[in-house]
Design a protein around this motif. Structure first.
Motif, PDB file in Angstrom:
ATOM      1  N   LEU A 149       9.542 -14.305  -2.795  1.00  0.00           N
ATOM      2  CA  LEU A 149      10.019 -13.547  -3.884  1.00  0.00           C
ATOM      3  C   LEU A 149       9.062 -12.915  -4.633  1.00  0.00           C
ATOM      4  O   LEU A 149       8.213 -13.769  -5.272  1.00  0.00           O
ATOM      5  CB  LEU A 149      11.015 -14.075  -4.682  1.00  0.00           C
ATOM      6  CG  LEU A 149      12.321 -14.938  -3.994  1.00  0.00           C
ATOM      7  CD1 LEU A 149      13.051 -15.856  -5.077  1.00  0.00           C
ATOM      8  CD2 LEU A 149      13.206 -13.925  -3.401  1.00  0.00           C
ATOM      9  N   HIS A 150       9.018 -11.519  -4.804  1.00  0.00           N
ATOM     10  CA  HIS A 150       7.736 -10.973  -5.502  1.00  0.00           C
ATOM     11  C   HIS A 150       8.435  -9.821  -6.396  1.00  0.00           C
ATOM     12  O   HIS A 150       9.127  -8.952  -5.893  1.00  0.00           O
ATOM     13  CB  HIS A 150       6.871 -10.334  -4.352  1.00  0.00           C
ATOM     14  CG  HIS A 150       5.667  -9.774  -5.181  1.00  0.00           C
ATOM     15  ND1 HIS A 150       4.586 -10.460  -5.992  1.00  0.00           N
ATOM     16  CD2 HIS A 150       5.195  -8.452  -5.211  1.00  0.00           C
ATOM     17  CE1 HIS A 150       3.821  -9.577  -6.260  1.00  0.00           C
ATOM     18  NE2 HIS A 150       3.977  -8.334  -6.104  1.00  0.00           N
ATOM     19  N   SER A 151       7.912  -9.736  -7.683  1.00  0.00           N
ATOM     20  CA  SER A 151       8.388  -8.829  -8.370  1.00  0.00           C
ATOM     21  C   SER A 151       7.204  -7.851  -8.811  1.00  0.00           C
ATOM     22  O   SER A 151       6.115  -8.253  -9.645  1.00  0.00           O
ATOM     23  CB  SER A 151       8.982  -9.430  -9.816  1.00  0.00           C
ATOM     24  OG  SER A 151       9.844 -10.206  -9.544  1.00  0.00           O
ATOM     25  N   ALA A 152       7.113  -6.898  -8.296  1.00  0.00           N
ATOM     26  CA  ALA A 152       6.027  -5.894  -8.304  1.00  0.00           C
ATOM     27  C   ALA A 152       5.778  -5.419  -9.812  1.00  0.00           C
ATOM     28  O   ALA A 152       7.015  -5.054 -10.346  1.00  0.00           O
ATOM     29  CB  ALA A 152       5.876  -4.817  -7.337  1.00  0.00           C
ATOM     30  N   LEU A 158       3.471  -2.608  -5.306  1.00  0.00           N
ATOM     31  CA  LEU A 158       4.360  -2.917  -4.502  1.00  0.00           C
ATOM     32  C   LEU A 158       3.882  -2.044  -2.894  1.00  0.00           C
ATOM     33  O   LEU A 158       4.136  -2.995  -1.845  1.00  0.00           O
ATOM     34  CB  LEU A 158       5.845  -1.974  -4.737  1.00  0.00           C
ATOM     35  CG  LEU A 158       6.983  -1.936  -3.604  1.00  0.00           C
ATOM     36  CD1 LEU A 158       7.243  -3.504  -3.359  1.00  0.00           C
ATOM     37  CD2 LEU A 158       7.901  -1.269  -4.035  1.00  0.00           C
ATOM     38  N   ASP A 159       3.257  -1.075  -3.017  1.00  0.00           N
ATOM     39  CA  ASP A 159       2.557  -0.622  -1.869  1.00  0.00           C
ATOM     40  C   ASP A 159       1.499  -1.522  -1.330  1.00  0.00           C
ATOM     41  O   ASP A 159       1.614  -1.676  -0.160  1.00  0.00           O
ATOM     42  CB  ASP A 159       1.944   0.760  -2.216  1.00  0.00           C
ATOM     43  CG  ASP A 159       2.714   1.774  -2.430  1.00  0.00           C
ATOM     44  OD1 ASP A 159       4.046   1.654  -1.925  1.00  0.00           O
ATOM     45  OD2 ASP A 159       2.474   2.784  -2.943  1.00  0.00           O
ATOM     46  N   ASP A 160       0.722  -2.381  -2.209  1.00  0.00           N
ATOM     47  CA  ASP A 160      -0.073  -3.244  -1.908  1.00  0.00           C
ATOM     48  C   ASP A 160       0.481  -4.388  -1.036  1.00  0.00           C
ATOM     49  O   ASP A 160       0.173  -5.042  -0.048  1.00  0.00           O
ATOM     50  CB  ASP A 160      -1.037  -3.733  -3.127  1.00  0.00           C
ATOM     51  CG  ASP A 160      -1.981  -4.827  -2.541  1.00  0.00           C
ATOM     52  OD1 ASP A 160      -2.909  -4.781  -1.746  1.00  0.00           O
ATOM     53  OD2 ASP A 160      -2.108  -5.639  -3.423  1.00  0.00           O
ATOM     54  N   ALA A 161       1.486  -4.802  -1.501  1.00  0.00           N
ATOM     55  CA  ALA A 161       2.183  -6.042  -1.041  1.00  0.00           C
ATOM     56  C   ALA A 161       2.887  -5.593   0.143  1.00  0.00           C
ATOM     57  O   ALA A 161       2.851  -6.434   1.165  1.00  0.00           O
ATOM     58  CB  ALA A 161       3.519  -6.572  -2.030  1.00  0.00           C
TER      59      ALA A 161
END
Length: 162
Positions: A149-152, A158-161
């Motif tokens: 679970l990741h909250s950019a 978000l693009d990096d993730a």
């Protein structure tokens, strides 16, 4: 149970459906255990009550979240859960890998990892430099972890993730 019922009713009303996919018992704390492996009576009753929603077809999956790997171990060993949300990242891996993850693997309970970037601290201070994608990849490489679970913070992160 009344508070849990209200929470479910609120979620169903918000979603406009007859069931929800997941019900999460959030932030289960160490003081909710009777011992390292025994759930406290109130916690066990809450889990049993939420499991009744599954039998009623109002909830598909029951999960719990905790920052404590000791609690994660107890939940994985004693609770009928479909998944556990646990903190896991490069700088806090020992507790997960030695305390909670072995129990989740033994009992075939998937882990949803959160705080994989340590609130973006790892990208700012780690040496050598790490990216958000590195943090997510690290977590996903552990066999206990099924989901991160990741909250950019923003579109660039978000693009990096991704």
């Amino acid at each position: 149970p009344a508070a849990l019922d209200q929470r479910l009713d609120d979620a169903l009303a918000f979603c406009g459906g007859e069931y929800i996919d997941g019900f999460v018992l959030e932030y289960v704390c160490p003081d909710e255990l009777d011992s390292d492996t025994q759930l406290g009576k109130e916690l066990q009753n809450a889990i049993d009550h939420v499991r009744s929603y599954v039998r009623e077809n109002r909830v598909r999956y029951v999960m719990a979240s905790t920052h404590s790997h000791r609690v994660g171990r107890a939940l994985a060993g004693a609770a009928p859960l479909d998944a556990i949300m646990l903190r896991y990242n490069m700088s806090h891996r020992k507790a997960a890998e030695t305390i909670s993850f072995p129990e989740t693997l033994e009992n075939d309970i998937p882990v949803l990892a959160f705080t994989t970037t340590r609130w973006n601290e790892l990208q700012r201070t780690a040496s050598p430099t790490v990216t958000t994608a590195d943090c997510i990849t690290f977590a996903l490489q552990h066999p206990a972890v099924e989901v991160v679970l990741h909250s950019a913070r923003d579109e660039d992160e978000l693009d990096d993730a991704l």
